[in-house]
Design a protein around this motif. Structure first.
Motif, PDB file in Angstrom:
ATOM      1  N   THR A 291       0.831  -1.205   0.000  1.00 58.36           N
ATOM      2  CA  THR A 291       0.000   0.000   0.000  1.00 58.36           C
ATOM      3  C   THR A 291       0.868   1.258   0.000  1.00 58.36           C
ATOM      4  O   THR A 291       0.525   2.266  -0.628  1.00 58.36           O
ATOM      5  N   ASN A 295       0.671   3.594  -3.382  1.00 61.96           N
ATOM      6  CA  ASN A 295       0.140   4.935  -3.130  1.00 61.96           C
ATOM      7  C   ASN A 295       1.155   6.010  -3.534  1.00 61.96           C
ATOM      8  O   ASN A 295       0.820   7.018  -4.171  1.00 61.96           O
ATOM      9  N   CYS A 309      -9.239  10.604  -0.904  1.00 63.68           N
ATOM     10  CA  CYS A 309      -9.945   9.441  -1.439  1.00 63.68           C
ATOM     11  C   CYS A 309     -11.341   9.452  -0.843  1.00 63.68           C
ATOM     12  O   CYS A 309     -11.499   9.488   0.380  1.00 63.68           O
ATOM     13  N   THR A 317     -10.681   0.128  -0.297  1.00 54.75           N
ATOM     14  CA  THR A 317     -10.133   1.400  -0.774  1.00 54.75           C
ATOM     15  C   THR A 317      -9.851   2.326   0.393  1.00 54.75           C
ATOM     16  O   THR A 317      -8.824   3.023   0.421  1.00 54.75           O
ATOM     17  N   TYR A 321      -6.073   3.246   0.987  1.00 52.02           N
ATOM     18  CA  TYR A 321      -5.772   4.541   0.387  1.00 52.02           C
ATOM     19  C   TYR A 321      -6.459   5.732   1.058  1.00 52.02           C
ATOM     20  O   TYR A 321      -6.486   6.820   0.501  1.00 52.02           O
ATOM     21  N   GLY A 325      -1.949   3.474   3.413  1.00 49.00           N
ATOM     22  CA  GLY A 325      -1.028   3.944   2.385  1.00 49.00           C
ATOM     23  C   GLY A 325      -0.592   5.384   2.576  1.00 49.00           C
ATOM     24  O   GLY A 325       0.611   5.692   2.635  1.00 49.00           O
ATOM     25  N   GLY A 426      -3.905  -3.752  -3.018  1.00 47.85           N
ATOM     26  CA  GLY A 426      -3.560  -2.468  -3.606  1.00 47.85           C
ATOM     27  C   GLY A 426      -3.620  -2.525  -5.117  1.00 47.85           C
ATOM     28  O   GLY A 426      -3.980  -3.549  -5.706  1.00 47.85           O
TER      29      GLY A 426
END
Length: 655
Positions: A291, A295, A309, A317, A321, A325, A426
């Protein structure tokens, strides 16, 4: 399953190279730099990942062995010791990032909060100490059922800090769905809130936890409750505890537990078409590295970025993220509790303008909704801070991609179209924005270290622009390790669809794809979203793209239904732009439009107009339900992720 081959494919030729200005400061600056990275990783994946693990993460103890691969079971960085909460927080405290904004939060009613890395570290340590006081030990599972508030991320990091695997359940799930996940994970503690705000209303959460526990979750001893809405909340004596009460008297220091690289980090449940949800298991070291690097490179994270995000932490997700990440990279990550709504359809653009967001990552479903709302909403805000856009969740229609690029990105922002899954941890196929020229609708090329291919059922690579099964041919650090409590299901679901090639096991993602003459991947969607018409395989994605390119269509979902003559017939469910009405004339226009865009084979046998489409709470269209409706079958299987059941009821009535 038979091999999906595509007879008619989208002839998307538009190419958008990165600007010289963007590439100049990017982590990966040129296409040849990407290609050299990819080739080096393919030649020696273990060395490639080992070098990154050493340079990008903090380890308490270095590993003894990079990879142990006993198909389908992989272990990464064996003997290595680290803690992902330490990597996300503690190591930044010895640098200038100590007082940098780690988490910017915007609440639905307009309240807001910013936590620096030092402040976030203190609150994570406090919650970790409270969790330990409630009897949770290393290895115990913790359920998290929260709105999008800072305490959701704090709870995840606190669990990781003490080595208690978390299972985050999306706050929109029912009590029954929550119960099933808590039972399967054998959770000892549940962390929740009295409620959250969604579309101008307070949504109760604690009451759902109470209902779930009433039906028997014997493993749960305690419930920790964050006060968010102030709604009257039942607190069961001896079991339920207010977070603010326990936080007040606890230390802000908590040493990070030393974790083995392969110790479980979390379980995240994905819904299947039948049977109980699958508990996807991710472990500490490989997931942290994957991650972090994906990222950093795919979003070109810089220290000056304000990164947003729009997902919920209840989904992968949000895990990869929003929380792990970005924070591992020392970035500033934005969380937003709300969603676009009739009272404020421009709320996303308000957040971008207010905080000077530089990177914006959202789903094609949201982009199509923005298009339907109209350009005047983003045009009324200052979006000049944006430098990079991303998309996630499902393939994006080229015309939606172009709108996103033009209206939101001002034709200056690269678009990072990412393909990946809960199971992969990821990004798997994605542009690197300073290096990769992008094509609308294509996720472009595999991330370095990901040996992807498009194959037939025998594991043979198919030719250019031929449809096939999207597979990965070598393990990667962020891959899931198993299905919690069910290793046989892990093997059956992901490793037994494609015949091993020369003894080499192939991870099958469940998606069909094609690879064009330039090596770019075009993800067609789930293989059961490929329609066989008179022996010809048609990707639903390309038919949907053709429909959405018509000015009257806001959103479309295409499925197949049994047809005695042709095997399957194409049925399209279409949501129209404002100002258009469904009619026989428009239906005929749309059918001819598809023919002109793709060919006569793709002509829909039937078009059904609808105000909305059945979607999961994360925004994915539930095509499985549409297939049942199109075929006149009873709806079966797991519907716990359905966002709005009334949409399904209206479609049934229409049918």
């Amino acid at each position: 399953m038979s091999q999906p081959t595509i007879e008619s494919i989208l002839k998307e030729k538009r190419l958008f190279p990165p600007s010289a200005e963007f590439s100049q400061t990017a982590h990966i600056k040129h296409l040849d730099e990407y290609q050299k990275l990819y080739e080096r990783a393919a030649a020696d994946p273990e060395q490639f990942w080992a070098e990154l693990a050493e340079s990008e993460l903090h380890w308490f103890k270095k590993w003894d062995r990079v990879l142990d691969w006993q198909p389908p079971n992989a272990q990464w960085f064996l003997g290595g010791q680290l803690n992902i909460s330490y990597n996300c927080l503690d190591r930044h405290l010895t640098t200038w990032r100590k007082n940098k904004a780690a988490l910017i939060w915007e609440g639905e009613p307009g309240d807001s909060r910013t936590l620096t890395y030092a402040q976030l570290h203190r609150e994570v340590c406090q919650m970790a100490n409270v969790i330990k006081q409630l009897g949770v030990k290393k290895g115990d599972r913790v359920g998290i059922y929260m709105p999008m508030i800072p305490e959701a991320a704090i709870a995840m990091l606190a669990c990781a800090r003490i080595g208690a695997p978390h299972t985050v359940v999306f706050g929109g799930f029912s009590a029954e769905a929550l119960r099933d996940r808590l039972v399967d994970a054998e959770a000892k503690l549940v962390i929740t809130a009295d409620g959250g705000f969604r579309k101008d209303a307070a949504i109760p959460l604690k009451i759902q936890v109470d209902k779930a526990l009433e039906h028997g979750v014997s493993s749960v001893d305690n419930v920790l409750v964050v006060q968010r809405t102030g709604e009257k909340t039942h607190m069961e004596p001896g079991r339920d505890h207010w977070w603010h009460d326990l936080q007040a008297g606890v230390s802000g220091h908590c040493d990070a537990e030393v974790m083995d690289s392969e110790d479980m980090l979390f379980i995240l449940y994905t819904s299947g078409t039948t049977g109980k949800p699958k508990g996807v298991v991710h472990t500490t070291g490989g997931y942290n590295l994957y991650t972090h690097v994906t990222n950093k490179w795919a979003f070109d994270l810089q220290d000056t970025d304000v990164y947003w995000c729009t997902a919920d932490v209840g989904w992968i997700t949000g895990h990869s993220y929003i929380v792990y990440g970005p924070l591992s990279n020392g970035a500033t990550t934005v969380m937003y509790e709300g969603a676009p709504r009739s009272s404020n359809p421009g709320c996303f653009w308000d957040v971008v303008e207010k905080y000077g967001v530089t990177i914006f990552y959202t789903a094609p479903t949201a982009i199509r909704a923005f298009i339907k709302m109209g350009e005047h909403h983003p045009n009324a805000r200052d979006l000049s801070s944006l430098r990079l856009l991303g998309t996630v969740g499902e393939p994006i229609n080229p015309e939606a991609w172009i709108w996103y690029h033009r209206v939101i990105g001002g034709e200056r922002c690269p678009i990072v179209d990412t393909w990946w899954q809960t199971e992969t941890g990821g990004f798997m196929i994605t542009p690197l924005p300073g290096a990769t020229p992008t094509k609308p609708g294509s996720a472009t090329m595999p991330f370095p270290g990901i040996l992807a291919d498009v194959v037939d059922l025998d594991g043979n690579s198919v030719g250019e622009n031929q449809g096939g099964y999207l597979v990965v041919k070598h393990p990667w650090p962020g891959m899931m390790r198993t299905v919690y409590g069910d290793p046989d299901r892990f093997r059956r679901t992901y490793w037994e669809h494609i015949a091993p090639k020369d003894g080499q096991y192939l991870y099958f993602a469940g998606d069909g794809a094609r690879r064009d003459e330039t090596g770019y991947y075009w993800v067609m969607g789930r293989v059961d979203d490929v329609i066989s018409v008179s022996g010809h395989r048609l990707g639903t994605m390309e038919i949907e793209s053709a429909l959405v390119s018509h000015p009257s269509v806001a959103e479309a979902a295409v499925v197949g239904k049994p047809d005695e003559l042709r095997g399957e017939a194409v049925v399209a469910f279409v949501s129209l732009e404002d100002g258009y009405q469904g009619s026989e004339d428009l239906e005929n226009q749309l059918k001819e439009h598809v023919v002109s865009e793709i060919g006569a084979l793709a002509r829909p046998a039937e078009i059904r107009f609808t105000d909305d489409l059945p979607k999961t709470r994360s925004g994915k269209i539930m095509r499985r339900l549409l297939r049942s409706l199109a075929s006149g079958e009873e709806i079966s299987g797991d519907t716990s992720t359905l966002q709005d059941r009334s949409v399904l009821d209206k479609l049934r009535e229409g049918a």
